[in-house]
Design a protein around this motif. Structure first.
Motif, PDB file in Angstrom:
ATOM      1  N   GLU A 187      -6.816  -8.659  -2.272  1.00 23.15           N
ATOM      2  CA  GLU A 187      -7.901  -8.218  -3.141  1.00 23.15           C
ATOM      3  C   GLU A 187      -8.909  -9.358  -3.347  1.00 23.15           C
ATOM      4  O   GLU A 187      -8.569 -10.539  -3.276  1.00 23.15           O
ATOM      5  N   THR A 188     -10.130  -8.980  -3.633  1.00 20.24           N
ATOM      6  CA  THR A 188     -11.132  -9.972  -3.991  1.00 20.24           C
ATOM      7  C   THR A 188     -11.031 -10.274  -5.486  1.00 20.24           C
ATOM      8  O   THR A 188     -10.487  -9.463  -6.261  1.00 20.24           O
ATOM      9  N   PRO A 189     -11.552 -11.410  -5.929  1.00 12.74           N
ATOM     10  CA  PRO A 189     -11.580 -11.662  -7.376  1.00 12.74           C
ATOM     11  C   PRO A 189     -12.283 -10.553  -8.152  1.00 12.74           C
ATOM     12  O   PRO A 189     -11.853 -10.203  -9.255  1.00 12.74           O
ATOM     13  N   ALA A 190     -13.335  -9.972  -7.574  1.00 12.43           N
ATOM     14  CA  ALA A 190     -14.038  -8.880  -8.260  1.00 12.43           C
ATOM     15  C   ALA A 190     -13.132  -7.656  -8.384  1.00 12.43           C
ATOM     16  O   ALA A 190     -13.140  -6.961  -9.415  1.00 12.43           O
ATOM     17  N   GLU A 191     -12.365  -7.373  -7.351  1.00 12.74           N
ATOM     18  CA  GLU A 191     -11.447  -6.239  -7.412  1.00 12.74           C
ATOM     19  C   GLU A 191     -10.344  -6.477  -8.440  1.00 12.74           C
ATOM     20  O   GLU A 191      -9.901  -5.547  -9.129  1.00 12.74           O
ATOM     21  N   ILE A 192      -9.898  -7.714  -8.571  1.00 16.43           N
ATOM     22  CA  ILE A 192      -8.888  -8.029  -9.590  1.00 16.43           C
ATOM     23  C   ILE A 192      -9.477  -7.847 -10.986  1.00 16.43           C
ATOM     24  O   ILE A 192      -8.823  -7.295 -11.884  1.00 16.43           O
ATOM     25  N   ARG A 193     -10.725  -8.264 -11.191  1.00 19.23           N
ATOM     26  CA  ARG A 193     -11.359  -8.043 -12.492  1.00 19.23           C
ATOM     27  C   ARG A 193     -11.470  -6.548 -12.775  1.00 19.23           C
ATOM     28  O   ARG A 193     -11.238  -6.099 -13.905  1.00 19.23           O
ATOM     29  N   MET A 194     -11.818  -5.758 -11.759  1.00 19.95           N
ATOM     30  CA  MET A 194     -11.879  -4.308 -11.919  1.00 19.95           C
ATOM     31  C   MET A 194     -10.508  -3.752 -12.289  1.00 19.95           C
ATOM     32  O   MET A 194     -10.382  -2.904 -13.201  1.00 19.95           O
ATOM     33  N   ALA A 195      -9.464  -4.207 -11.584  1.00 19.43           N
ATOM     34  CA  ALA A 195      -8.111  -3.706 -11.834  1.00 19.43           C
ATOM     35  C   ALA A 195      -7.683  -3.981 -13.268  1.00 19.43           C
ATOM     36  O   ALA A 195      -7.060  -3.134 -13.920  1.00 19.43           O
ATOM     37  N   ARG A 196      -8.028  -5.156 -13.778  1.00 17.75           N
ATOM     38  CA  ARG A 196      -7.663  -5.485 -15.161  1.00 17.75           C
ATOM     39  C   ARG A 196      -8.395  -4.563 -16.137  1.00 17.75           C
ATOM     40  O   ARG A 196      -7.807  -4.113 -17.124  1.00 17.75           O
ATOM     41  N   ARG A 197      -9.644  -4.255 -15.839  1.00 16.94           N
ATOM     42  CA  ARG A 197     -10.394  -3.360 -16.726  1.00 16.94           C
ATOM     43  C   ARG A 197      -9.862  -1.929 -16.652  1.00 16.94           C
ATOM     44  O   ARG A 197      -9.967  -1.175 -17.620  1.00 16.94           O
ATOM     45  N   LEU A 198      -9.288  -1.560 -15.525  1.00 17.59           N
ATOM     46  CA  LEU A 198      -8.711  -0.227 -15.383  1.00 17.59           C
ATOM     47  C   LEU A 198      -7.359  -0.094 -16.093  1.00 17.59           C
ATOM     48  O   LEU A 198      -6.832   1.007 -16.225  1.00 17.59           O
ATOM     49  N   GLY A 199      -6.801  -1.215 -16.519  1.00 19.15           N
ATOM     50  CA  GLY A 199      -5.534  -1.172 -17.237  1.00 19.15           C
ATOM     51  C   GLY A 199      -4.326  -1.538 -16.407  1.00 19.15           C
ATOM     52  O   GLY A 199      -3.181  -1.323 -16.837  1.00 19.15           O
ATOM     53  N   ALA A 200      -4.531  -2.111 -15.213  1.00 16.68           N
ATOM     54  CA  ALA A 200      -3.411  -2.513 -14.371  1.00 16.68           C
ATOM     55  C   ALA A 200      -2.843  -3.850 -14.844  1.00 16.68           C
ATOM     56  O   ALA A 200      -3.562  -4.704 -15.367  1.00 16.68           O
ATOM     57  N   ASP A 201      -1.548  -4.012 -14.624  1.00 12.38           N
ATOM     58  CA  ASP A 201      -0.863  -5.265 -14.940  1.00 12.38           C
ATOM     59  C   ASP A 201      -0.403  -6.000 -13.692  1.00 12.38           C
ATOM     60  O   ASP A 201      -0.088  -7.187 -13.743  1.00 12.38           O
ATOM     61  N   ALA A 202      -0.316  -5.291 -12.565  1.00 12.73           N
ATOM     62  CA  ALA A 202       0.088  -5.885 -11.300  1.00 12.73           C
ATOM     63  C   ALA A 202      -0.537  -5.085 -10.171  1.00 12.73           C
ATOM     64  O   ALA A 202      -0.854  -3.902 -10.333  1.00 12.73           O
ATOM     65  N   VAL A 203      -0.700  -5.730  -9.019  1.00  9.85           N
ATOM     66  CA  VAL A 203      -1.278  -5.062  -7.862  1.00  9.85           C
ATOM     67  C   VAL A 203      -0.396  -5.294  -6.642  1.00  9.85           C
ATOM     68  O   VAL A 203       0.312  -6.295  -6.543  1.00  9.85           O
ATOM     69  N   GLY A 204      -0.450  -4.344  -5.711  1.00  5.00           N
ATOM     70  CA  GLY A 204       0.307  -4.473  -4.476  1.00  5.00           C
ATOM     71  C   GLY A 204      -0.175  -3.469  -3.453  1.00  5.00           C
ATOM     72  O   GLY A 204      -1.107  -2.688  -3.707  1.00  5.00           O
ATOM     73  N   MET A 205       0.473  -3.489  -2.275  1.00  2.00           N
ATOM     74  CA  MET A 205       0.027  -2.697  -1.137  1.00  2.00           C
ATOM     75  C   MET A 205       1.047  -1.636  -0.718  1.00  2.00           C
ATOM     76  O   MET A 205       1.078  -1.232   0.452  1.00  2.00           O
TER      77      MET A 205
END
Length: 273
Positions: A187-205
């Motif tokens: 993920e890009t840093p921008a996508e991580i910022r988006m994920a945090r705003r969406l309410g995610a706590d972790a990301v994966g594939m």
């Protein structure tokens, strides 16, 4: 070959193996848990029509039948990912076959990036809910069964059991929302910022397509993520798959201890196994 036909092939291949009550999919860096299976019968995915062809290091590609903590299990040492084929339903034949073999519970594990500094690398995270940013694996199905209810998809009773076991073992256990990015690029840093705003706590594939398929097939569902890194842009360091595997290996003992304790409870009269 239908799932029931493939299940019959597996039973013929491993006639002494007990019918599994719990199926487990092992994520990146966690395939060593398959070595702990007692009285194990090991079958390469290549010998099972329709099973995934894993092309990612850290995913050995074998189905292991036997017992863990006294529970009859079917352990998938590795998975296929959407980014390898462009198919969200790539794990469908395997999950349907696990159900046909007798499993009523599926435990999905993965390596994930944390979006919360309070949940650092080495921490197991219980999946409470998920967000899908990729295609649904049920696209193209027919009939009303495709309209799967996903409220409490991650079984509340199994999550409560996991928390109780973690507390008894003094293992820090996070809980949160897992967001699925399709990969394979990080993920890009921008996508991580988006994920945090969406309410995610972790990301994966991974994991989310399998979760949807599991509920489609009526399996109870428990999810455990091994946190291997903080999300892109949170530390100033680049991400790599080598780091993911290394951190998963470092946290594997704690992860294994917790998972075996959960299974031991499932072997009891209240666990249904």
């Amino acid at each position: 070959m239908t799932p029931h036909e493939l299940a019959a092939v597996i039973r013929d291949w491993a006639p002494a193996a007990p019918a599994p009550k719990v199926a487990i999919v092992l994520g990146s860096g966690l395939s060593g848990l398959a070595d702990a299976v007692a009285d194990a019968a090991r079958i390469a995915y290549a010998d099972l029509p329709g099973f995934p062809r894993t092309g990612v290091s850290g995913h050995s590609g074998a189905l292991v039948l036997g017992r863990l903590a006294g529970v009859p299990v079917a352990v998938m040492a590795g998975r296929a990912h959407y980014y390898e084929s462009g198919r969200a339903d790539v794990m469908e034949p395997a999950i349907a076959t696990l159900k046909a073999l007798g499993a009523d519970t599926l435990i999905l594990t993965n390596a994930a990036g944390s979006l919360d500094e309070a949940m650092p690398p080495g921490t197991p995270m219980l999946i409470a809910d998920h967000i899908a940013l990729g295609p649904n694996p049920l696209i193209g199905r027919e009939g009303d069964a495709r309209f799967v209810n996903m409220v409490d998809a991650w079984d509340p009773e199994l999550r409560a059991l996991a928390h109780a076991r973690a507390k008894a073992l003094d293992i820090p256990l996070g809980e949160g929302v897992y967001l699925w990015f399709t990969g394979p690029s990080f993920e890009t840093p921008a996508e991580i910022r988006m994920a945090r705003r969406l309410g995610a706590d972790a990301v994966g594939m991974s994991t989310v397509p399998e979760a949807i398929l599991a509920r489609y097939h009526g399996l109870r569902l428990l999810g455990l993520s091994m946190i291997t890194n903080l999300g892109a842009g949170m530390t100033g360091r680049p991400l790599s798959h080598e780091e993911t595997k290394a951190e998963a290996a470092r946290g594997a003992d704690r992860f294994r201890t917790l998972l075996l304790a959960i299974l031991a409870d499932l072997a009891g009269p209240t666990g249904g196994a």
